[in-house]
Motif scaffolding. Structure first.
Motif, PDB file in Angstrom:
ATOM      1  N   PHE A 183      27.022  70.037 144.513  1.00  0.00           N
ATOM      2  CA  PHE A 183      25.838  70.783 144.908  1.00  0.00           C
ATOM      3  C   PHE A 183      25.465  70.406 146.339  1.00  0.00           C
ATOM      4  CE2 PHE A 183      25.652  70.293 140.331  1.00  0.00           C
ATOM      5  CZ  PHE A 183      25.493  71.603 139.925  1.00  0.00           C
ATOM      6  N   VAL A 184      25.281  71.414 147.181  1.00  0.00           N
ATOM      7  CA  VAL A 184      24.903  71.197 148.574  1.00  0.00           C
ATOM      8  C   VAL A 184      23.432  71.547 148.730  1.00  0.00           C
ATOM      9  CG1 VAL A 184      25.301  71.893 150.964  1.00  0.00           C
ATOM     10  CG2 VAL A 184      27.225  71.762 149.373  1.00  0.00           C
ATOM     11  N   GLY A 185      22.634  70.561 149.129  1.00  0.00           N
ATOM     12  CA  GLY A 185      21.232  70.810 149.431  1.00  0.00           C
ATOM     13  C   GLY A 185      21.134  71.573 150.743  1.00  0.00           C
ATOM     14  N   LEU A 186      20.400  72.660 150.764  1.00  0.00           N
ATOM     15  CA  LEU A 186      20.358  73.531 151.941  1.00  0.00           C
ATOM     16  C   LEU A 186      19.287  73.150 152.951  1.00  0.00           C
ATOM     17  CD1 LEU A 186      20.978  76.905 150.124  1.00  0.00           C
ATOM     18  CD2 LEU A 186      22.623  75.484 151.356  1.00  0.00           C
ATOM     19  N   GLU A 187      18.295  72.402 152.529  1.00  0.00           N
ATOM     20  CA  GLU A 187      17.256  71.958 153.451  1.00  0.00           C
ATOM     21  C   GLU A 187      17.715  70.681 154.132  1.00  0.00           C
ATOM     22  OE1 GLU A 187      12.963  71.159 152.552  1.00  0.00           O
ATOM     23  OE2 GLU A 187      13.260  72.967 151.358  1.00  0.00           O
ATOM     24  N   PRO A 188      17.619  70.604 155.469  1.00  0.00           N
ATOM     25  CA  PRO A 188      18.014  69.371 156.156  1.00  0.00           C
ATOM     26  C   PRO A 188      17.165  68.188 155.699  1.00  0.00           C
ATOM     27  CG  PRO A 188      17.626  71.140 157.736  1.00  0.00           C
ATOM     28  CD  PRO A 188      17.167  71.632 156.399  1.00  0.00           C
ATOM     29  N   ILE A 189      17.755  67.006 155.717  1.00  0.00           N
ATOM     30  CA  ILE A 189      17.047  65.789 155.337  1.00  0.00           C
ATOM     31  C   ILE A 189      17.071  64.807 156.502  1.00  0.00           C
ATOM     32  CG2 ILE A 189      17.620  66.036 152.890  1.00  0.00           C
ATOM     33  CD1 ILE A 189      19.602  63.573 153.525  1.00  0.00           C
ATOM     34  N   ASP A 190      16.261  63.777 156.389  1.00  0.00           N
ATOM     35  CA  ASP A 190      16.291  62.656 157.315  1.00  0.00           C
ATOM     36  C   ASP A 190      17.433  61.754 156.853  1.00  0.00           C
ATOM     37  OD1 ASP A 190      15.894  60.228 158.626  1.00  0.00           O
ATOM     38  OD2 ASP A 190      13.717  60.432 158.606  1.00  0.00           O
ATOM     39  N   LEU A 191      18.458  61.621 157.658  1.00  0.00           N
ATOM     40  CA  LEU A 191      19.647  60.880 157.236  1.00  0.00           C
ATOM     41  C   LEU A 191      19.431  59.374 157.157  1.00  0.00           C
ATOM     42  CD1 LEU A 191      22.423  62.966 158.957  1.00  0.00           C
ATOM     43  CD2 LEU A 191      21.961  62.765 156.519  1.00  0.00           C
ATOM     44  N   ARG A 192      18.229  58.906 157.468  1.00  0.00           N
ATOM     45  CA  ARG A 192      17.909  57.493 157.240  1.00  0.00           C
ATOM     46  C   ARG A 192      17.600  57.241 155.771  1.00  0.00           C
ATOM     47  NH1 ARG A 192      13.320  57.113 161.701  1.00  0.00           N
ATOM     48  NH2 ARG A 192      12.913  59.104 160.672  1.00  0.00           N
ATOM     49  N   TRP A 193      17.349  58.308 155.014  1.00  0.00           N
ATOM     50  CA  TRP A 193      17.029  58.152 153.602  1.00  0.00           C
ATOM     51  C   TRP A 193      18.233  57.583 152.865  1.00  0.00           C
ATOM     52  CZ3 TRP A 193      14.659  63.649 152.667  1.00  0.00           C
ATOM     53  CH2 TRP A 193      13.428  63.728 153.333  1.00  0.00           C
ATOM     54  N   SER A 194      17.938  56.767 151.868  1.00  0.00           N
ATOM     55  CA  SER A 194      19.005  56.134 151.103  1.00  0.00           C
ATOM     56  C   SER A 194      18.937  56.564 149.644  1.00  0.00           C
ATOM     57  CB  SER A 194      18.890  54.614 151.255  1.00  0.00           C
ATOM     58  OG  SER A 194      20.048  53.992 150.782  1.00  0.00           O
ATOM     59  N   PHE A 195      19.473  55.724 148.771  1.00  0.00           N
ATOM     60  CA  PHE A 195      19.694  56.057 147.369  1.00  0.00           C
ATOM     61  C   PHE A 195      18.482  56.647 146.654  1.00  0.00           C
ATOM     62  CE2 PHE A 195      22.569  52.666 148.539  1.00  0.00           C
ATOM     63  CZ  PHE A 195      23.790  53.129 148.083  1.00  0.00           C
ATOM     64  N   ASP A 196      17.379  55.913 146.618  1.00  0.00           N
ATOM     65  CA  ASP A 196      16.231  56.338 145.816  1.00  0.00           C
ATOM     66  C   ASP A 196      15.611  57.636 146.335  1.00  0.00           C
ATOM     67  OD1 ASP A 196      16.525  54.164 144.131  1.00  0.00           O
ATOM     68  OD2 ASP A 196      15.205  52.899 145.334  1.00  0.00           O
ATOM     69  N   ARG A 197      15.476  57.756 147.636  1.00  0.00           N
ATOM     70  CA  ARG A 197      14.880  58.972 148.202  1.00  0.00           C
ATOM     71  C   ARG A 197      15.779  60.182 147.942  1.00  0.00           C
ATOM     72  NH1 ARG A 197      10.815  59.668 152.347  1.00  0.00           N
ATOM     73  NH2 ARG A 197      10.248  61.845 152.139  1.00  0.00           N
ATOM     74  N   LEU A 198      17.092  60.003 148.127  1.00  0.00           N
ATOM     75  CA  LEU A 198      18.020  61.121 147.873  1.00  0.00           C
ATOM     76  C   LEU A 198      18.060  61.481 146.393  1.00  0.00           C
ATOM     77  CD1 LEU A 198      20.932  60.308 150.314  1.00  0.00           C
ATOM     78  CD2 LEU A 198      19.121  62.008 150.574  1.00  0.00           C
ATOM     79  N   HIS A 219      23.135  69.177 161.630  1.00  0.00           N
ATOM     80  CA  HIS A 219      24.379  69.433 160.894  1.00  0.00           C
ATOM     81  C   HIS A 219      25.594  68.720 161.485  1.00  0.00           C
ATOM     82  CE1 HIS A 219      22.380  73.390 159.446  1.00  0.00           C
ATOM     83  NE2 HIS A 219      21.950  72.340 158.793  1.00  0.00           N
ATOM     84  N   ALA A 220      25.361  67.628 162.209  1.00  0.00           N
ATOM     85  CA  ALA A 220      26.470  66.848 162.758  1.00  0.00           C
ATOM     86  C   ALA A 220      26.839  65.695 161.839  1.00  0.00           C
ATOM     87  CB  ALA A 220      26.106  66.315 164.138  1.00  0.00           C
ATOM     88  N   ALA A 221      26.041  65.477 160.790  1.00  0.00           N
ATOM     89  CA  ALA A 221      26.301  64.389 159.851  1.00  0.00           C
ATOM     90  C   ALA A 221      25.947  64.846 158.437  1.00  0.00           C
ATOM     91  CB  ALA A 221      25.495  63.155 160.223  1.00  0.00           C
ATOM     92  N   ALA A 222      26.587  64.208 157.458  1.00  0.00           N
ATOM     93  CA  ALA A 222      26.358  64.543 156.051  1.00  0.00           C
ATOM     94  C   ALA A 222      26.354  63.271 155.213  1.00  0.00           C
ATOM     95  CB  ALA A 222      27.450  65.478 155.541  1.00  0.00           C
ATOM     96  N   LYS A 223      25.606  63.323 154.130  1.00  0.00           N
ATOM     97  CA  LYS A 223      25.619  62.259 153.128  1.00  0.00           C
ATOM     98  C   LYS A 223      25.943  62.889 151.784  1.00  0.00           C
ATOM     99  CE  LYS A 223      22.814  58.493 154.787  1.00  0.00           C
ATOM    100  NZ  LYS A 223      21.668  57.618 154.512  1.00  0.00           N
ATOM    101  N   VAL A 224      26.745  62.169 150.990  1.00  0.00           N
ATOM    102  CA  VAL A 224      27.088  62.608 149.637  1.00  0.00           C
ATOM    103  C   VAL A 224      26.650  61.509 148.685  1.00  0.00           C
ATOM    104  CG1 VAL A 224      28.917  63.338 148.071  1.00  0.00           C
ATOM    105  CG2 VAL A 224      29.093  63.864 150.517  1.00  0.00           C
ATOM    106  N   LEU A 225      25.793  61.861 147.734  1.00  0.00           N
ATOM    107  CA  LEU A 225      25.308  60.931 146.719  1.00  0.00           C
ATOM    108  C   LEU A 225      26.083  61.196 145.433  1.00  0.00           C
ATOM    109  CD1 LEU A 225      23.013  58.838 145.950  1.00  0.00           C
ATOM    110  CD2 LEU A 225      21.755  60.824 145.097  1.00  0.00           C
ATOM    111  N   PHE A 226      26.581  60.127 144.798  1.00  0.00           N
ATOM    112  CA  PHE A 226      27.328  60.306 143.564  1.00  0.00           C
ATOM    113  C   PHE A 226      27.303  59.038 142.732  1.00  0.00           C
ATOM    114  CE2 PHE A 226      30.158  58.895 146.858  1.00  0.00           C
ATOM    115  CZ  PHE A 226      31.023  57.979 146.272  1.00  0.00           C
ATOM    116  N   LEU A 227      27.559  59.186 141.444  1.00  0.00           N
ATOM    117  CA  LEU A 227      27.615  58.066 140.517  1.00  0.00           C
ATOM    118  C   LEU A 227      29.054  57.590 140.411  1.00  0.00           C
ATOM    119  CD1 LEU A 227      26.054  56.357 138.386  1.00  0.00           C
ATOM    120  CD2 LEU A 227      26.811  58.022 136.703  1.00  0.00           C
TER     121      LEU A 227
END
Length: 114
Positions: free
Chosen positions: A9-24, A49-57
């Protein structure tokens, strides 16, 4: 390599890439309506859109994958309706993270070719 059969699933709203596990994980629940520990992959992009984060278990905990491009930007998929996310196949995710365009929308050229 992306595991076969995993939901993406790709979130379409940009996020602050400083956010980590709990916030994401909170974004996954609040905006995407999914469970972060569902074994799906959740992809987020920064404002430019120059960087991406992927959260997964993975096994017994959440993991983050972070990728920043040296040049150019990721081509974020177009929303389908008023959706907050877009579901991709694992092949589409690999293409996206490799810098390939997923839809037919024309891209603006960053450099002039003579």
């Amino acid at each position: 390599m992306i595991p076969r059969g995993v939901e993406v699933f790709v979130g379409l709203e940009p996020i602050d890439l400083r956010w980590s596990f709990d916030r994401l994980a909170g974004i996954v629940v609040g905006r995407l309506g999914r469970e972060p520990r569902s074994r799906a992959l959740f992809v987020f992009f920064g404002k430019h859109h120059a960087a991406a984060k992927v959260l997964f278990l993975r096994r017994h905990g959440l993991c983050l994958f972070y990728k920043r491009l040296d040049r150019g930007t990721f081509r974020v998929p177009e929303p389908r309706g008023d959706a907050m996310s877009v579901e991709l196949t694992e092949t589409e995710l690999e293409d996206l993270l490799s810098g390939l365009t997923l839809d037919a929308a024309p891209q603006k050229s960053q450099r002039k070719i003579h």
